[in-house]
Design a protein around this motif. Sequence first.
Motif, PDB file in Angstrom:
ATOM      1  N   CYS A 254       1.129  -1.305   0.132  1.00 43.67           N
ATOM      2  CA  CYS A 254      -0.026   0.011  -0.083  1.00 43.67           C
ATOM      3  C   CYS A 254       0.910   1.222   0.008  1.00 43.67           C
ATOM      4  CB  CYS A 254      -1.017   0.026   1.213  1.00 43.67           C
ATOM      5  SG  CYS A 254       0.027  -0.160   2.770  1.00 43.67           S
ATOM      6  N   GLU A 255       0.177   2.258  -0.228  1.00 40.02           N
ATOM      7  CA  GLU A 255       1.004   3.631  -0.249  1.00 40.02           C
ATOM      8  C   GLU A 255       0.855   4.435   1.163  1.00 40.02           C
ATOM      9  OE1 GLU A 255      -1.082   5.648  -3.458  1.00 40.02           O
ATOM     10  OE2 GLU A 255      -0.035   4.385  -4.828  1.00 40.02           O
ATOM     11  N   ARG A 256      -0.146   4.239   1.951  1.00 37.31           N
ATOM     12  CA  ARG A 256      -0.234   4.961   3.061  1.00 37.31           C
ATOM     13  C   ARG A 256      -0.546   3.981   4.353  1.00 37.31           C
ATOM     14  NH1 ARG A 256      -4.443   8.450   2.956  1.00 37.31           N
ATOM     15  NH2 ARG A 256      -5.459   7.896   1.129  1.00 37.31           N
ATOM     16  N   VAL A 257      -0.092   4.401   5.404  1.00 38.37           N
ATOM     17  CA  VAL A 257      -0.563   3.804   6.744  1.00 38.37           C
ATOM     18  C   VAL A 257      -0.975   4.763   7.826  1.00 38.37           C
ATOM     19  CG1 VAL A 257       0.495   2.098   8.587  1.00 38.37           C
ATOM     20  CG2 VAL A 257       1.066   1.640   6.033  1.00 38.37           C
ATOM     21  N   LEU A 258      -2.128   4.318   8.349  1.00 35.26           N
ATOM     22  CA  LEU A 258      -2.663   5.051   9.623  1.00 35.26           C
ATOM     23  C   LEU A 258      -2.333   4.342  10.848  1.00 35.26           C
ATOM     24  CD1 LEU A 258      -3.463   7.860  11.117  1.00 35.26           C
ATOM     25  CD2 LEU A 258      -5.852   7.074  10.151  1.00 35.26           C
ATOM     26  N   VAL A 259      -1.797   4.681  11.936  1.00 33.53           N
ATOM     27  CA  VAL A 259      -1.823   3.808  13.104  1.00 33.53           C
ATOM     28  C   VAL A 259      -2.449   4.808  14.094  1.00 33.53           C
ATOM     29  CG1 VAL A 259      -0.155   2.703  14.726  1.00 33.53           C
ATOM     30  CG2 VAL A 259       0.504   2.914  12.454  1.00 33.53           C
ATOM     31  N   CYS A 260      -3.299   4.282  14.847  1.00 29.98           N
ATOM     32  CA  CYS A 260      -4.189   4.891  15.765  1.00 29.98           C
ATOM     33  C   CYS A 260      -3.661   4.215  17.220  1.00 29.98           C
ATOM     34  CB  CYS A 260      -5.589   4.944  15.406  1.00 29.98           C
ATOM     35  SG  CYS A 260      -6.258   5.422  14.004  1.00 29.98           S
ATOM     36  N   VAL A 261      -3.518   4.798  18.280  1.00 31.14           N
ATOM     37  CA  VAL A 261      -3.256   4.537  19.432  1.00 31.14           C
ATOM     38  C   VAL A 261      -4.110   5.453  20.378  1.00 31.14           C
ATOM     39  CG1 VAL A 261      -0.977   3.823  19.098  1.00 31.14           C
ATOM     40  CG2 VAL A 261      -1.208   5.998  19.828  1.00 31.14           C
ATOM     41  N   ALA A 262      -4.286   4.872  21.678  1.00 39.37           N
ATOM     42  CA  ALA A 262      -4.805   5.518  22.598  1.00 39.37           C
ATOM     43  C   ALA A 262      -4.557   5.692  23.847  1.00 39.37           C
ATOM     44  CB  ALA A 262      -6.313   4.722  22.995  1.00 39.37           C
ATOM     45  N   GLU A 263      -4.371   6.963  24.557  1.00 40.61           N
ATOM     46  CA  GLU A 263      -3.360   7.239  25.567  1.00 40.61           C
ATOM     47  C   GLU A 263      -3.470   6.044  26.772  1.00 40.61           C
ATOM     48  OE1 GLU A 263      -2.511  10.714  28.875  1.00 40.61           O
ATOM     49  OE2 GLU A 263      -4.463  10.671  27.913  1.00 40.61           O
ATOM     50  N   LYS A 264      -4.771   5.652  27.244  1.00 38.04           N
ATOM     51  CA  LYS A 264      -4.800   4.502  28.230  1.00 38.04           C
ATOM     52  C   LYS A 264      -4.675   3.232  27.867  1.00 38.04           C
ATOM     53  CE  LYS A 264      -7.456   8.092  31.029  1.00 38.04           C
ATOM     54  NZ  LYS A 264      -8.842   8.089  31.894  1.00 38.04           N
ATOM     55  N   ASP A 265      -4.340   2.994  26.749  1.00 37.65           N
ATOM     56  CA  ASP A 265      -4.541   1.546  26.137  1.00 37.65           C
ATOM     57  C   ASP A 265      -3.276   1.061  26.624  1.00 37.65           C
ATOM     58  OD1 ASP A 265      -4.972  -0.847  24.698  1.00 37.65           O
ATOM     59  OD2 ASP A 265      -4.819   0.094  22.634  1.00 37.65           O
ATOM     60  N   GLY A 266      -3.271  -0.295  26.964  1.00 37.66           N
ATOM     61  CA  GLY A 266      -1.873  -1.187  27.349  1.00 37.66           C
ATOM     62  C   GLY A 266      -1.411  -1.451  26.198  1.00 37.66           C
ATOM     63  N   LEU A 267      -1.908  -1.370  24.785  1.00 37.13           N
ATOM     64  CA  LEU A 267      -1.283  -1.754  23.796  1.00 37.13           C
ATOM     65  C   LEU A 267      -0.814  -0.495  22.973  1.00 37.13           C
ATOM     66  CD1 LEU A 267      -3.660  -4.387  22.220  1.00 37.13           C
ATOM     67  CD2 LEU A 267      -1.657  -4.697  22.943  1.00 37.13           C
ATOM     68  N   ARG A 268      -0.743   0.608  23.605  1.00 36.64           N
ATOM     69  CA  ARG A 268      -0.247   1.763  22.889  1.00 36.64           C
ATOM     70  C   ARG A 268       1.338   1.992  22.567  1.00 36.64           C
ATOM     71  NH1 ARG A 268      -0.476   3.361  28.511  1.00 36.64           N
ATOM     72  NH2 ARG A 268       1.213   4.539  29.260  1.00 36.64           N
ATOM     73  N   ASP A 269       2.077   1.263  23.320  1.00 37.54           N
ATOM     74  CA  ASP A 269       3.480   1.227  23.001  1.00 37.54           C
ATOM     75  C   ASP A 269       3.867   0.454  21.868  1.00 37.54           C
ATOM     76  OD1 ASP A 269       4.354   3.165  24.996  1.00 37.54           O
ATOM     77  OD2 ASP A 269       3.802   1.361  26.440  1.00 37.54           O
ATOM     78  N   ARG A 270       2.983  -0.586  21.617  1.00 37.36           N
ATOM     79  CA  ARG A 270       3.061  -1.623  20.464  1.00 37.36           C
ATOM     80  C   ARG A 270       2.528  -0.707  19.302  1.00 37.36           C
ATOM     81  NH1 ARG A 270       6.751  -5.419  21.912  1.00 37.36           N
ATOM     82  NH2 ARG A 270       6.526  -5.818  23.939  1.00 37.36           N
ATOM     83  N   GLY A 271       1.936   0.011  19.287  1.00 39.54           N
ATOM     84  CA  GLY A 271       1.441   0.708  18.203  1.00 39.54           C
ATOM     85  C   GLY A 271       2.694   1.584  17.470  1.00 39.54           C
ATOM     86  N   TRP A 272       3.134   2.353  18.901  1.00 41.34           N
ATOM     87  CA  TRP A 272       4.228   3.299  18.504  1.00 41.34           C
ATOM     88  C   TRP A 272       5.382   2.404  17.926  1.00 41.34           C
ATOM     89  CZ3 TRP A 272       4.491   8.183  18.010  1.00 41.34           C
ATOM     90  CH2 TRP A 272       3.507   8.815  18.673  1.00 41.34           C
TER      91      TRP A 272
END
Length: 326
Positions: A254-272
């Motif tokens: 693909c040409e574009r990727v959007l990653v969404c994370v939430a401040e209180k989500d325990g998975l947020r660092d995995r998104g980053w």
Amino acid sequence: MSVESTTGGEIVHAIWDILRIHKDGSVVRLMGCEVAPASIDPQTGVQSKDVVISPETAISVRLYLPKSALNPSTHKLKLPLLVYFHGGGFCIATASFPPYHNFLNSLVAAANIVAISVDYRRAPEHPLPTAFEDSWEAVKWVISAGDEWVKNLADLERLFFAGDSAGGNIAYRMSIRVGLEMEWLSSSGAKLVGIVLVHPLFGGEESIGSELEVNAAVKSDYDNLWRIVWPSVKSLDDPIINPSMDPNIARMGCERVLVCVAEKDGLRDRGWCFYDAVKRSVWKGTVEIVKTAGEDHVFHLFNPTGDNALAFIKMLVSFFNEEIRN
């Protein structure tokens, strides 16, 4: 509480308050069992229908059409096409689970797109990689224009994948599969423009960021989840779990990727971590990450009228329609 099945006997595995596996192998789902029928949504005018794409495996999809597509006098151009993969830790929920059905009604209406929500088989009865194999079957069916709605109303040159949690993981894997089979995709006349990973379910052997302290227990629970839904896994650094270890990360088709994370989500660092890995790779596309302050995992599904959920929908609308604006 909704229970998909009941059983007795000793519980040998428990995943939070959502699933129990008993000694005799029977499974009880305590969440995600409710069903919203396909219909014409009275609030948005979006029409949906269910289609079984593989009678042998019972893989099905739920298709969504915006109100504009139902009126030939106003519908002139084919619409962007979204293939959506629901979450639920690979083990609960379906495409007909009311929060997903309601979310896609709202998104399809706001973005004026055609959407297809995939009902893949779930673990532990069907352990990974079944969900990926089923999802790829659905992608192939979509690209082959296996339904009149897709054939007549969807623009395969403006194809998107998206998913939340486990579905975000699937959306990523499907983009890799597209990249590895780009010749076939191109010959079909389809083009994967972008993918959206919402609070994606990724992991890894080593703890990172907040997993070291605040979310240590959360990581332990997710590690346990991975071993239940994929019993044969040898390492939590397998590329399917930890994409930063994926030698094919630069092969996303693909040409574009959007990653969404939430401040209180325990998975947020995995998104980053995923975002950073893509940035370090030689992938030629554009990747963006957006954090929602004050919110937890998949907040938009369970508080759909909140300000942050509405802003989230607006952001997705912009992502799917960027080519139209340009």
